[in-house]
Write a protein that holds these residues in place. Structure first.
Motif, mmCIF file in Angstrom:
data_model
loop_
_atom_site.group_PDB
_atom_site.id
_atom_site.type_symbol
_atom_site.label_atom_id
_atom_site.label_comp_id
_atom_site.label_asym_id
_atom_site.label_seq_id
_atom_site.Cartn_x
_atom_site.Cartn_y
_atom_site.Cartn_z
ATOM 1 N N VAL A 39 0.815 -1.204 0.000
ATOM 2 C CA VAL A 39 0.000 0.000 0.000
ATOM 3 C C VAL A 39 0.856 1.266 0.000
ATOM 4 N N ASN A 40 2.129 1.134 0.352
ATOM 5 C CA ASN A 40 3.020 2.301 0.423
ATOM 6 C C ASN A 40 3.833 2.538 -0.844
ATOM 7 N N ALA A 41 3.429 1.934 -1.941
ATOM 8 C CA ALA A 41 4.133 2.163 -3.218
ATOM 9 C C ALA A 41 4.135 3.650 -3.564
ATOM 10 N N GLN A 42 5.276 4.137 -4.072
ATOM 11 C CA GLN A 42 5.421 5.552 -4.430
ATOM 12 C C GLN A 42 5.494 5.767 -5.933
ATOM 13 N N ASN A 43 6.064 4.815 -6.652
ATOM 14 C CA ASN A 43 6.224 4.970 -8.089
ATOM 15 C C ASN A 43 4.878 4.823 -8.802
ATOM 16 N N GLU A 44 4.657 5.659 -9.809
ATOM 17 C CA GLU A 44 3.355 5.670 -10.492
ATOM 18 C C GLU A 44 3.082 4.361 -11.248
ATOM 19 N N TYR A 45 4.112 3.791 -11.858
ATOM 20 C CA TYR A 45 3.925 2.516 -12.562
ATOM 21 C C TYR A 45 3.542 1.418 -11.572
ATOM 22 N N ALA A 46 4.265 1.344 -10.468
ATOM 23 C CA ALA A 46 3.965 0.329 -9.457
ATOM 24 C C ALA A 46 2.573 0.543 -8.872
ATOM 25 N N LYS A 47 2.200 1.794 -8.601
ATOM 26 C CA LYS A 47 0.889 2.081 -8.039
ATOM 27 C C LYS A 47 -0.227 1.686 -9.003
ATOM 28 N N ALA A 48 -0.031 1.972 -10.284
ATOM 29 C CA ALA A 48 -1.054 1.620 -11.275
ATOM 30 C C ALA A 48 -1.191 0.103 -11.406
ATOM 31 N N LEU A 49 -0.051 -0.578 -11.383
ATOM 32 C CA LEU A 49 -0.065 -2.041 -11.490
ATOM 33 C C LEU A 49 -0.750 -2.650 -10.272
#
Length: 256
Positions: free
Chosen positions: A237-247
């Motif tokens: 839930v703490n992802a910061q990168n936009e690609y990782a968050k979208a995935l």
């Protein structure tokens, strides 16, 4: 926990086919850095063309990073030196289980192949029976040929072959992506059980985040040849990168 594998600022490029200038190169991996901690299952996730398979080949020692562009160490040693000193202690399971085995070999011969490569002689039937049992296959299958087994059964044979040398480190390169969804779940449960029973470390290379999130302790996101995020599975839930968050948002419903 100690690092088993350390990937330090690794770059990899290839000569560009049909390039305008002779010797022009395309860079596949760009300063990749991450670790595989001992005893964990580390997932390497990325879309097709992100460089996942290239990186797994480098870790397996099948290829080398660009000269002077980073290093890959296993227990502090360069990959070729570690493999030489630890024969049979690193194994791999590939995506295409049909091309990964010799169709003219029986299941007995397929599983025994790495043991023979290590100089083992004589009858190995007892060991093969034990290995088949570990992957929940009947010992009576060892006299059959690959075309006589289902896809799920044949991939279990490939897993049995991979663990036959009692490896410490197992690379799973899209190892279950070719299986039906119901069979994938069985394979994931099997891999989880074997890792704990045999005290192995996994690098699980895949493009399916749902599978990786289910199986892995740590997830490394590779995007266009670069590591853009690294997270423990309980901290997604703490992802910061936009690609990782979208995935992540595409497969895991987070509350906002």
């Amino acid at each position: 926990m100690p690092n088993l594998v350390e990937i330090n600022n690794v770059e990899k490029s290839y000569v560009k086919a049909g390039g305008k200038f002779s010797g022009s190169r395309v860079k596949i991996l760009k300063g990749v850095t991450f670790t595989v901690e001992e005893g964990l299952c580390v997932g390497l996730i990325g879309e097709s063309g992100s460089g996942k398979s290239t990186l797994s080949r480098l870790i397996l020692g099948l290829e080398k990073p660009d000269k002077g562009k980073g290093s890959i160490l296993i227990e502090g040693q360069a990959v070729p030196q570690w493999i030489k000193a630890n024969q049979g202690k690193m194994s791999v399971v590939f995506q295409d289980y049909t091309s990964s085995v010799n169709p003219k070999y029986t299941i007995r011969e397929i599983i025994a192949e790495p043991l023979h490569a290590l100089g083992r002689k004589g009858s190995l039937d007892g060991e093969i029976d034990v290995l088949l049992a570990k992957v929940s296959l009947a010992p009576g299958l060892k006299g059959r040929y690959p075309h006589e087994l289902s896809g799920g059964q044949l991939q279990r044979v490939c897993i049995a072959r991979a663990i036959s040398t009692n490896p410490r480190f197992l690379v799973l390169d899209e190892a279950i992506s070719s299986l039906d969804v119901s069979v994938q779940t069985q394979a994931m449960n099997l891999l989880h059980k074997l890792r704990l029973e045999m005290n192995m470390t996994y690098l699980f290379v895949a493009h399916d985040l749902q599978v990786v999130a289910h199986l892995c302790n740590k997830i490394v996101f590779l995007y266009r040849g670069e590591i853009v995020e690294q997270l423990m599975s309980g901290n997604l839930v703490n992802a910061q990168n936009e690609y990782a968050k979208a995935l992540l948002a595409s497969v895991i419903p987070f509350e906002t």
